[in-house]
Design a protein around this motif. Sequence first.
Motif, PDB file in Angstrom:
ATOM      1  N   GLY A 133       0.787  -1.236   0.000  1.00 48.15           N
ATOM      2  CA  GLY A 133       0.000   0.000   0.000  1.00 48.15           C
ATOM      3  C   GLY A 133       0.812   1.275   0.000  1.00 48.15           C
ATOM      4  N   SER A 134       2.129   1.174  -0.105  1.00 51.77           N
ATOM      5  CA  SER A 134       2.993   2.364  -0.146  1.00 51.77           C
ATOM      6  C   SER A 134       3.949   2.250  -1.325  1.00 51.77           C
ATOM      7  CB  SER A 134       3.769   2.506   1.163  1.00 51.77           C
ATOM      8  OG  SER A 134       2.903   2.633   2.260  1.00 51.77           O
ATOM      9  N   PRO A 135       3.419   2.348  -2.543  1.00 55.32           N
ATOM     10  CA  PRO A 135       4.262   2.084  -3.717  1.00 55.32           C
ATOM     11  C   PRO A 135       5.311   3.152  -4.005  1.00 55.32           C
ATOM     12  CG  PRO A 135       2.100   2.863  -4.380  1.00 55.32           C
ATOM     13  CD  PRO A 135       2.035   2.661  -2.905  1.00 55.32           C
ATOM     14  N   PHE A 136       5.058   4.402  -3.599  1.00 56.21           N
ATOM     15  CA  PHE A 136       5.929   5.497  -4.023  1.00 56.21           C
ATOM     16  C   PHE A 136       6.749   6.116  -2.896  1.00 56.21           C
ATOM     17  CE2 PHE A 136       1.920   5.934  -6.650  1.00 56.21           C
ATOM     18  CZ  PHE A 136       2.385   5.148  -7.691  1.00 56.21           C
ATOM     19  N   THR A 137       6.468   5.776  -1.651  1.00 55.06           N
ATOM     20  CA  THR A 137       7.077   6.473  -0.516  1.00 55.06           C
ATOM     21  C   THR A 137       8.594   6.347  -0.502  1.00 55.06           C
ATOM     22  OG1 THR A 137       5.080   6.075   0.779  1.00 55.06           O
ATOM     23  CG2 THR A 137       7.068   6.696   1.984  1.00 55.06           C
ATOM     24  N   ALA A 138       9.105   5.122  -0.633  1.00 54.12           N
ATOM     25  CA  ALA A 138      10.549   4.906  -0.498  1.00 54.12           C
ATOM     26  C   ALA A 138      11.345   5.562  -1.614  1.00 54.12           C
ATOM     27  CB  ALA A 138      10.846   3.409  -0.453  1.00 54.12           C
ATOM     28  N   VAL A 139      10.787   5.616  -2.816  1.00 51.31           N
ATOM     29  CA  VAL A 139      11.523   6.250  -3.917  1.00 51.31           C
ATOM     30  C   VAL A 139      11.427   7.772  -3.799  1.00 51.31           C
ATOM     31  CG1 VAL A 139       9.638   6.315  -5.619  1.00 51.31           C
ATOM     32  CG2 VAL A 139      12.005   6.097  -6.389  1.00 51.31           C
ATOM     33  N   ARG A 140      10.324   8.277  -3.273  1.00 54.17           N
ATOM     34  CA  ARG A 140      10.200   9.725  -3.092  1.00 54.17           C
ATOM     35  C   ARG A 140      11.192  10.252  -2.059  1.00 54.17           C
ATOM     36  NH1 ARG A 140       3.771  10.074  -2.982  1.00 54.17           N
ATOM     37  NH2 ARG A 140       3.373  11.076  -4.981  1.00 54.17           N
ATOM     38  N   ASP A 141      11.350   9.526  -0.938  1.00 53.85           N
ATOM     39  CA  ASP A 141      12.210  10.044   0.126  1.00 53.85           C
ATOM     40  C   ASP A 141      13.668   9.630  -0.030  1.00 53.85           C
ATOM     41  OD1 ASP A 141      12.424   7.416   1.059  1.00 53.85           O
ATOM     42  OD2 ASP A 141      10.950   7.695   2.649  1.00 53.85           O
ATOM     43  N   PRO A 156       3.428  13.515 -10.596  1.00 54.57           N
ATOM     44  CA  PRO A 156       4.165  14.400 -11.510  1.00 54.57           C
ATOM     45  C   PRO A 156       5.670  14.379 -11.322  1.00 54.57           C
ATOM     46  CG  PRO A 156       3.012  15.672  -9.821  1.00 54.57           C
ATOM     47  CD  PRO A 156       2.531  14.260  -9.702  1.00 54.57           C
ATOM     48  N   GLU A 157       6.154  14.031 -10.115  1.00 57.80           N
ATOM     49  CA  GLU A 157       7.592  14.065  -9.870  1.00 57.80           C
ATOM     50  C   GLU A 157       8.285  12.757 -10.212  1.00 57.80           C
ATOM     51  OE1 GLU A 157       5.842  13.035  -5.764  1.00 57.80           O
ATOM     52  OE2 GLU A 157       5.206  13.772  -7.715  1.00 57.80           O
ATOM     53  N   LEU A 158       7.526  11.756 -10.699  1.00 60.29           N
ATOM     54  CA  LEU A 158       8.089  10.455 -10.996  1.00 60.29           C
ATOM     55  C   LEU A 158       8.134  10.191 -12.494  1.00 60.29           C
ATOM     56  CD1 LEU A 158       6.402   8.244  -8.233  1.00 60.29           C
ATOM     57  CD2 LEU A 158       8.610   9.413  -8.165  1.00 60.29           C
ATOM     58  N   THR A 159       9.170   9.491 -12.906  1.00 60.86           N
ATOM     59  CA  THR A 159       9.340   9.085 -14.303  1.00 60.86           C
ATOM     60  C   THR A 159       9.052   7.587 -14.445  1.00 60.86           C
ATOM     61  OG1 THR A 159      10.920  10.755 -15.047  1.00 60.86           O
ATOM     62  CG2 THR A 159      11.121   8.588 -16.045  1.00 60.86           C
ATOM     63  N   ILE A 160       8.299   7.222 -15.451  1.00 59.48           N
ATOM     64  CA  ILE A 160       8.113   5.814 -15.799  1.00 59.48           C
ATOM     65  C   ILE A 160       9.209   5.448 -16.784  1.00 59.48           C
ATOM     66  CG2 ILE A 160       6.597   4.096 -16.837  1.00 59.48           C
ATOM     67  CD1 ILE A 160       4.217   5.773 -15.951  1.00 59.48           C
ATOM     68  N   GLY A 161      10.171   4.669 -16.323  1.00 59.63           N
ATOM     69  CA  GLY A 161      11.308   4.328 -17.167  1.00 59.63           C
ATOM     70  C   GLY A 161      11.062   3.137 -18.069  1.00 59.63           C
ATOM     71  N   PHE A 162      10.206   2.225 -17.614  1.00 59.81           N
ATOM     72  CA  PHE A 162       9.912   1.035 -18.420  1.00 59.81           C
ATOM     73  C   PHE A 162       8.538   0.504 -18.041  1.00 59.81           C
ATOM     74  CE2 PHE A 162       9.905  -3.568 -19.127  1.00 59.81           C
ATOM     75  CZ  PHE A 162      10.245  -3.613 -20.472  1.00 59.81           C
ATOM     76  N   MET A 273       2.942  -3.809 -14.675  1.00 55.78           N
ATOM     77  CA  MET A 273       3.981  -3.318 -13.788  1.00 55.78           C
ATOM     78  C   MET A 273       4.820  -2.280 -14.520  1.00 55.78           C
ATOM     79  SD  MET A 273       3.180  -5.131 -11.201  1.00 55.78           S
ATOM     80  CE  MET A 273       4.521  -4.847 -10.027  1.00 55.78           C
ATOM     81  N   VAL A 274       5.367  -1.335 -13.758  1.00 55.25           N
ATOM     82  CA  VAL A 274       6.200  -0.283 -14.341  1.00 55.25           C
ATOM     83  C   VAL A 274       7.416  -0.046 -13.451  1.00 55.25           C
ATOM     84  CG1 VAL A 274       4.365   0.920 -15.581  1.00 55.25           C
ATOM     85  CG2 VAL A 274       4.793   1.485 -13.184  1.00 55.25           C
ATOM     86  N   LEU A 275       8.529   0.350 -14.069  1.00 55.04           N
ATOM     87  CA  LEU A 275       9.731   0.759 -13.356  1.00 55.04           C
ATOM     88  C   LEU A 275       9.698   2.273 -13.228  1.00 55.04           C
ATOM     89  CD1 LEU A 275      12.639   0.127 -12.230  1.00 55.04           C
ATOM     90  CD2 LEU A 275      13.457   0.536 -14.570  1.00 55.04           C
ATOM     91  N   VAL A 276       9.785   2.767 -11.989  1.00 54.97           N
ATOM     92  CA  VAL A 276       9.573   4.190 -11.713  1.00 54.97           C
ATOM     93  C   VAL A 276      10.720   4.745 -10.883  1.00 54.97           C
ATOM     94  CG1 VAL A 276       8.034   5.838 -10.565  1.00 54.97           C
ATOM     95  CG2 VAL A 276       7.067   3.887 -11.775  1.00 54.97           C
ATOM     96  N   TRP A 277      11.133   5.984 -11.188  1.00 55.88           N
ATOM     97  CA  TRP A 277      12.103   6.673 -10.348  1.00 55.88           C
ATOM     98  C   TRP A 277      11.803   8.163 -10.308  1.00 55.88           C
ATOM     99  CZ3 TRP A 277      14.278   4.243 -14.893  1.00 55.88           C
ATOM    100  CH2 TRP A 277      14.555   5.112 -15.955  1.00 55.88           C
TER     101      TRP A 277
END
Length: 311
Positions: A133-141, A156-162, A273-277
């Motif tokens: 339930g926390s898909p973006f927290t660790a990459v954001r911080d 908006p601050e994340l890129t979908i790389g693949f 699934m997507v690779l996000v950073w």
Amino acid sequence: MMNQVHVQELECLLVLAEELHFGRTAARLGCSQSRVSQLIAALERRVGVRLVERTSRRVALSRFGAQFADEVRPAYDALATTLARARERAASGTLSRVRVGFHASVYEELTEAFRRLRGGDDVAMELSEIPWGSPFTAVRDGRLDAVVVEAPVHEPELTIGFRFPPEDRLLAVAAAHPLADAGRVDAEELAGLDVLHPSGDAPDYWTAAQAPRATPAGVPVRSTTGVSSVHEGLARVAGGEYVMLVCRPLSERALRGDVRYLPLDGLGEPSRMVLVWRTDRTNRQLTALAGLLHETFHRTTARPEGHPPRP
């Protein structure tokens, strides 16, 4: 913990130990002789003993100062080397370690891409599971450099790389559930079930995509319970009270005798699934990882998917 002033003091002492002259030390450090005197005096106060003996004719380290300089030089040189490497990596946009998070299971293609990137770029690769339930927290911080999570991603601050290939969505039910022997399940049947949802800080749109709040016809879907991981969800499903939506790759990696996975018709978009950073932390290794995934799926599947990172 050493701050910048401590490092300057140590550097000053080590240069003075080589030059044994305040003027030449000042010239090497690019400062005044009075600044050299200030740095040495500050270091002596911190250490609590005289390090430099200075007369009108000569400058020398005290016995303790010489011993201290010999002991501190390896640590200082190691720190200087580390800082130089960090600057080089920053200038070239590279990392010495790439940390990627994932939900529940890892595609073999991802681990292959990791092996290729590690072998060709001398970089350490780390995989770690993140809460469902926390898909973006660790990459954001910044605790992770990228995550592999289920779409959609509208941050908006994340890129979908693949983008991994689309996969069928299945309904996980207990082996003893009345639906377990059904060949398929229609999405409208969700209205009579209690569907588990991800529990965490995910945006509402993302949570709703993993546990629809209504059937395609608009009938509300009950979802009374949240879970923090897919494996916790499967354990609850096995008890017979709940059901859960999963993607086909997960069903193939999480085989259980007490859970059945049923094809689900009529729900609309398949699982993906997507690779996000973080866009502001795009670097050469992450784009290389996305490129290797693209190559790997072209070679191993008939449904290659993926695109270069959006700007």
